[in-house]
Design a protein around this motif. Structure first.
Motif, PDB file in Angstrom:
ATOM      1  N   ALA A 366      38.105  83.453  47.030  1.00  0.00           N
ATOM      2  CA  ALA A 366      37.990  82.123  46.438  1.00  0.00           C
ATOM      3  C   ALA A 366      37.982  82.258  44.929  1.00  0.00           C
ATOM      4  O   ALA A 366      37.081  82.880  44.369  1.00  0.00           O
ATOM      5  CB  ALA A 366      36.693  81.451  46.898  1.00  0.00           C
ATOM      6  N   PRO A 367      38.999  81.744  44.243  1.00  0.00           N
ATOM      7  CA  PRO A 367      39.018  81.888  42.790  1.00  0.00           C
ATOM      8  C   PRO A 367      37.924  81.063  42.141  1.00  0.00           C
ATOM      9  O   PRO A 367      37.794  79.877  42.397  1.00  0.00           O
ATOM     10  CB  PRO A 367      40.407  81.368  42.392  1.00  0.00           C
ATOM     11  CG  PRO A 367      40.819  80.478  43.510  1.00  0.00           C
ATOM     12  CD  PRO A 367      40.154  80.999  44.742  1.00  0.00           C
ATOM     13  N   ILE A 368      37.108  81.706  41.295  1.00  0.00           N
ATOM     14  CA  ILE A 368      36.018  81.041  40.599  1.00  0.00           C
ATOM     15  C   ILE A 368      36.086  81.442  39.137  1.00  0.00           C
ATOM     16  O   ILE A 368      36.238  82.617  38.816  1.00  0.00           O
ATOM     17  CB  ILE A 368      34.650  81.469  41.180  1.00  0.00           C
ATOM     18  CG1 ILE A 368      34.561  81.092  42.649  1.00  0.00           C
ATOM     19  CG2 ILE A 368      33.489  80.877  40.409  1.00  0.00           C
ATOM     20  CD1 ILE A 368      34.509  79.624  42.904  1.00  0.00           C
ATOM     21  N   ALA A 369      35.959  80.492  38.240  1.00  0.00           N
ATOM     22  CA  ALA A 369      35.913  80.818  36.824  1.00  0.00           C
ATOM     23  C   ALA A 369      34.503  81.248  36.459  1.00  0.00           C
ATOM     24  O   ALA A 369      33.549  80.546  36.743  1.00  0.00           O
ATOM     25  CB  ALA A 369      36.326  79.612  35.986  1.00  0.00           C
ATOM     26  N   ARG A 469      28.122  78.725  37.833  1.00  0.00           N
ATOM     27  CA  ARG A 469      29.414  79.415  37.850  1.00  0.00           C
ATOM     28  C   ARG A 469      29.251  80.870  38.258  1.00  0.00           C
ATOM     29  O   ARG A 469      30.061  81.424  39.015  1.00  0.00           O
ATOM     30  CB  ARG A 469      30.069  79.316  36.472  1.00  0.00           C
ATOM     31  CG  ARG A 469      30.477  77.895  36.091  1.00  0.00           C
ATOM     32  CD  ARG A 469      31.183  77.878  34.737  1.00  0.00           C
ATOM     33  NE  ARG A 469      31.592  76.525  34.387  1.00  0.00           N
ATOM     34  CZ  ARG A 469      30.837  75.659  33.746  1.00  0.00           C
ATOM     35  NH1 ARG A 469      29.617  76.011  33.373  1.00  0.00           N
ATOM     36  NH2 ARG A 469      31.264  74.446  33.464  1.00  0.00           N
ATOM     37  N   THR A 470      28.213  81.523  37.747  1.00  0.00           N
ATOM     38  CA  THR A 470      27.998  82.925  38.106  1.00  0.00           C
ATOM     39  C   THR A 470      27.653  83.051  39.580  1.00  0.00           C
ATOM     40  O   THR A 470      28.107  83.966  40.270  1.00  0.00           O
ATOM     41  CB  THR A 470      26.892  83.539  37.236  1.00  0.00           C
ATOM     42  OG1 THR A 470      27.255  83.387  35.859  1.00  0.00           O
ATOM     43  CG2 THR A 470      26.699  85.009  37.547  1.00  0.00           C
ATOM     44  N   GLY A 471      26.825  82.121  40.072  1.00  0.00           N
ATOM     45  CA  GLY A 471      26.494  82.140  41.491  1.00  0.00           C
ATOM     46  C   GLY A 471      27.725  82.052  42.361  1.00  0.00           C
ATOM     47  O   GLY A 471      27.887  82.827  43.327  1.00  0.00           O
ATOM     48  N   PHE A 472      28.630  81.147  42.020  1.00  0.00           N
ATOM     49  CA  PHE A 472      29.862  81.009  42.800  1.00  0.00           C
ATOM     50  C   PHE A 472      30.716  82.275  42.699  1.00  0.00           C
ATOM     51  O   PHE A 472      31.369  82.672  43.668  1.00  0.00           O
ATOM     52  CB  PHE A 472      30.666  79.803  42.324  1.00  0.00           C
ATOM     53  CG  PHE A 472      30.108  78.478  42.750  1.00  0.00           C
ATOM     54  CD1 PHE A 472      29.703  78.256  44.057  1.00  0.00           C
ATOM     55  CD2 PHE A 472      29.981  77.435  41.848  1.00  0.00           C
ATOM     56  CE1 PHE A 472      29.192  77.039  44.456  1.00  0.00           C
ATOM     57  CE2 PHE A 472      29.472  76.214  42.234  1.00  0.00           C
ATOM     58  CZ  PHE A 472      29.071  76.012  43.544  1.00  0.00           C
ATOM     59  N   ALA A 473      30.715  82.918  41.517  1.00  0.00           N
ATOM     60  CA  ALA A 473      31.536  84.112  41.341  1.00  0.00           C
ATOM     61  C   ALA A 473      31.077  85.248  42.244  1.00  0.00           C
ATOM     62  O   ALA A 473      31.877  86.091  42.650  1.00  0.00           O
ATOM     63  CB  ALA A 473      31.499  84.558  39.877  1.00  0.00           C
ATOM     64  N   PHE A 474      29.791  85.288  42.560  1.00  0.00           N
ATOM     65  CA  PHE A 474      29.270  86.313  43.456  1.00  0.00           C
ATOM     66  C   PHE A 474      29.328  85.882  44.925  1.00  0.00           C
ATOM     67  O   PHE A 474      28.966  86.653  45.811  1.00  0.00           O
ATOM     68  CB  PHE A 474      27.827  86.655  43.086  1.00  0.00           C
ATOM     69  CG  PHE A 474      27.710  87.626  41.935  1.00  0.00           C
ATOM     70  CD1 PHE A 474      27.570  88.983  42.163  1.00  0.00           C
ATOM     71  CD2 PHE A 474      27.751  87.168  40.633  1.00  0.00           C
ATOM     72  CE1 PHE A 474      27.457  89.874  41.108  1.00  0.00           C
ATOM     73  CE2 PHE A 474      27.637  88.045  39.569  1.00  0.00           C
ATOM     74  CZ  PHE A 474      27.501  89.403  39.803  1.00  0.00           C
ATOM     75  N   GLY A 475      29.766  84.647  45.188  1.00  0.00           N
ATOM     76  CA  GLY A 475      29.870  84.165  46.562  1.00  0.00           C
ATOM     77  C   GLY A 475      28.668  83.393  47.040  1.00  0.00           C
ATOM     78  O   GLY A 475      28.586  83.028  48.212  1.00  0.00           O
ATOM     79  N   ALA A 476      27.700  83.103  46.162  1.00  0.00           N
ATOM     80  CA  ALA A 476      26.543  82.291  46.548  1.00  0.00           C
ATOM     81  C   ALA A 476      26.965  80.833  46.621  1.00  0.00           C
ATOM     82  O   ALA A 476      27.720  80.352  45.780  1.00  0.00           O
ATOM     83  CB  ALA A 476      25.410  82.460  45.545  1.00  0.00           C
ATOM     84  N   ARG A 477      26.432  80.129  47.636  1.00  0.00           N
ATOM     85  CA  ARG A 477      26.792  78.723  47.826  1.00  0.00           C
ATOM     86  C   ARG A 477      25.600  77.791  47.666  1.00  0.00           C
ATOM     87  O   ARG A 477      25.738  76.586  47.777  1.00  0.00           O
ATOM     88  CB  ARG A 477      27.402  78.519  49.210  1.00  0.00           C
ATOM     89  CG  ARG A 477      28.647  79.313  49.476  1.00  0.00           C
ATOM     90  CD  ARG A 477      29.798  78.861  48.635  1.00  0.00           C
ATOM     91  NE  ARG A 477      30.204  77.504  48.947  1.00  0.00           N
ATOM     92  CZ  ARG A 477      31.092  76.808  48.233  1.00  0.00           C
ATOM     93  NH1 ARG A 477      31.599  77.333  47.149  1.00  0.00           N
ATOM     94  NH2 ARG A 477      31.417  75.587  48.590  1.00  0.00           N
ATOM     95  N   GLY A 478      24.431  78.329  47.425  1.00  0.00           N
ATOM     96  CA  GLY A 478      23.251  77.495  47.276  1.00  0.00           C
ATOM     97  C   GLY A 478      22.069  78.354  46.862  1.00  0.00           C
ATOM     98  O   GLY A 478      22.203  79.554  46.609  1.00  0.00           O
TER      99      GLY A 478
END
Length: 513
Positions: A366-369, A469-478
């Protein structure tokens, strides 16, 4: 009316209000303590005051009845009410609307102007008793009752029974209406599932919302997790975007929340919930159902640009930014649109030899900035280097994650406004203060303001992750979530979600060489 009886009536009204509030809070002590925390008190004070407040309210109610203690009780009631008014006004001034929990589970809703007005009126009544002085608060309620004639006692008892009957009947009617609404929603969903529901529009009726293929209107909204989200950042993940418009006061919307959480976890599309209403109510629902990507609009300013006139509604947007279909209105239509959005896209057929060589090497990315980097970053897998992170700490100083190199790390993705995070804060504090042998170094990657994070006073480095943004980059969703990073800066395990699993990693994980 005689002035003495007037002030006795005021005392009885105040005594009834304080007694009801105190008894209701004692019946829900957990909610009382949580309300104290939500109003901004630190955890160390919220627990004791959650018990002391209802006890103080009951003491005021009882002391208002005898004439000898009524004036002092009026002072106590006035001080409590002024404290309530100050707390409500301070939170409203900061744009926060926590649940008042004024009468426990009997009546708890986000604070607002009516809450402030009600407490101000009660404070005026208490102030009038204080102004009269010790001798002017009227006769003792007990002696007044003893002096009533049999007819007066019967009249009073009849009035109280009538008031109680009206209150009980109102409660029953409201609960029946809620149950009837839930039953109608289930029937509606069953009809839609069986194909028995009436079509939403007659043939030839223009589709609602924006035309299919039109460019989706851009928006920028505050995210519940902190920071802001735009349509562009949602599209940057490389998936279709399903926008669901909701409200915490909408019954069908509440019925959909567990399903929306499942849709978000599916990962086939980016499912974003755009909600209007009080932030505290939305935050409570998001924490209860583990919702991610919750965006806040004031009224319906973004919904209007998409043709939304009611909730729940939804619109599907292609990864290229175009409207993918008609606006879905109502829970069944939203479910149908979600089912379409979540259908996995079949990969192109490859020759057998290529497919064999690629087997075991393909995984979804999943591309995340990350940190405002315009280039999308793939999700890291165990054994791969952790994404580069450079975030400000609570003093505003930039901290690079590589500065912790040489130590095994546990990155905890955190939100001080998340109810689950707050409930585990004391356990986290104890685990970090007295770590188990070989436990990793804990680093909090947190959303929210500096003040909100400082208030929790957790003894671990805290880096501010605006917009998650950093959370999403590591794959965290909540939140709370966590991921292990070894001493060489490589991902050492999958993302774990929830307080028990996060705490287990702190307490049981041996140091990673």
């Amino acid at each position: 009316m005689d002035s003495a009886l007037l002030f006795l009536l005021i005392r009885l009204i105040l005594a009834g209000v304080f007694a009801l509030a105190g008894i209701a809070k004692l019946a829900d002590l957990a909610g009382s303590r949580q309300a104290m925390h939500d109003f901004g008190l630190p955890a160390a004070l919220a627990g004791p005051l959650g018990l002391l407040l209802p006890l103080a309210e009951l003491a005021v109610a009882l002391a208002l009845l005898p004439a000898a203690t009524a004036w002092w009780a009026a002072w106590g009631g006035l001080i409590l009410l002024l404290g309530f008014i100050g707390g409500i006004a301070a939170n409203l001034a900061r744009g926060r609307t926590p649940n008042c929990h004024c009468f426990g589970q009997l009546h708890s809703k986000p604070i607002g102007g009516p809450t402030l007005l009600r407490n101000s009126l009660l404070a005026l009544l208490a102030g009038a008793l204080v102004w009269q002085g010790p001798a002017g608060s009227g006769p003792s309620a007990l002696s007044w009752l003893a002096a009533l004639s049999p007819l007066g006692i019967l009249t009073l008892a009849g009035g109280l029974l009538l008031a109680a009957a009206i209150a009980v009947q109102t409660w029953i009617v409201l609960n029946l209406l809620r149950q009837n609404g839930r039953l109608l929603l289930r029937i509606e969903a069953l009809e839609a599932h069986l194909g028995l529901a009436a079509p939403s529009a007659q043939p030839g009726t223009p589709a609602k919302g924006l035309p299919v293929g039109a460019t989706a209107p851009a928006f920028r909204l505050p995210a519940l997790a902190g920071g802001e989200e735009t349509l562009e950042t949602l599209r940057a993940r490389g998936k279709p975007v399903l926008l669901i418009f909701s409200s915490p006061t909408c019954g069908p919307c509440l019925e959909l929340l567990p399903e929306i959480a499942r849709w978000q976890r599916a990962g086939t599309a980016t499912v974003a919930l755009i909600s209007r209403g009080g932030r505290a109510a939305i935050q409570s629902l998001a924490a209860e159902h583990h919702l991610a990507d919750v965006l806040l609009q004031q009224e319906n300013e973004v919904g209007m640009t998409y043709g939304v006139t009611g909730t729940p509604s939804a619109v599907l947007i292609t990864s290229g930014g175009a409207i993918a279909g008609p606006l879905a209105e109502g829970a069944p239509a939203v479910r149908s649109l979600a089912a379409r959005a979540l259908q996995p896209v079949a990969p192109p057929t490859a020759p057998a030899d290529i497919a064999e060589r690629m087997r075991g090497h393909l995984r979804p990315r999943a591309p995340i900035a990350l940190n405002n980097d315009p280039a999308p970053k793939p999700l890291p897998a165990p054994g791969e280097p952790a994404p580069p992170v450079r975030l400000p700490d609570l003093e505003g100083q930039p901290v690079d994650l590589s500065s912790f190199r040489g130590k095994p790390l546990l990155l905890i993705f955190w939100n001080p406004g998340c109810g689950f995070c707050r409930r585990m804060a004391d356990q986290l504090r104890a685990a970090v203060t007295h770590p188990a042998p070989g436990a990793p170094q804990v680093v909090l990657i947190s959303t929210g303001t500096v003040e909100a994070n400082r208030e929790l006073a957790l003894p671990a480095p805290t880096l501010l992750d605006e917009g998650f943004r950093t959370g999403f980059a590591f794959g965290a969703r909540g939140t709370p979530s966590a991921i292990q990073v070894d001493a060489e800066g490589r991902i050492a395990g999958p993302v774990v979600v929830g307080a028990p699993d996060v705490l287990a990693l702190i307490q049981r994980t041996p140091a990673l060489a």
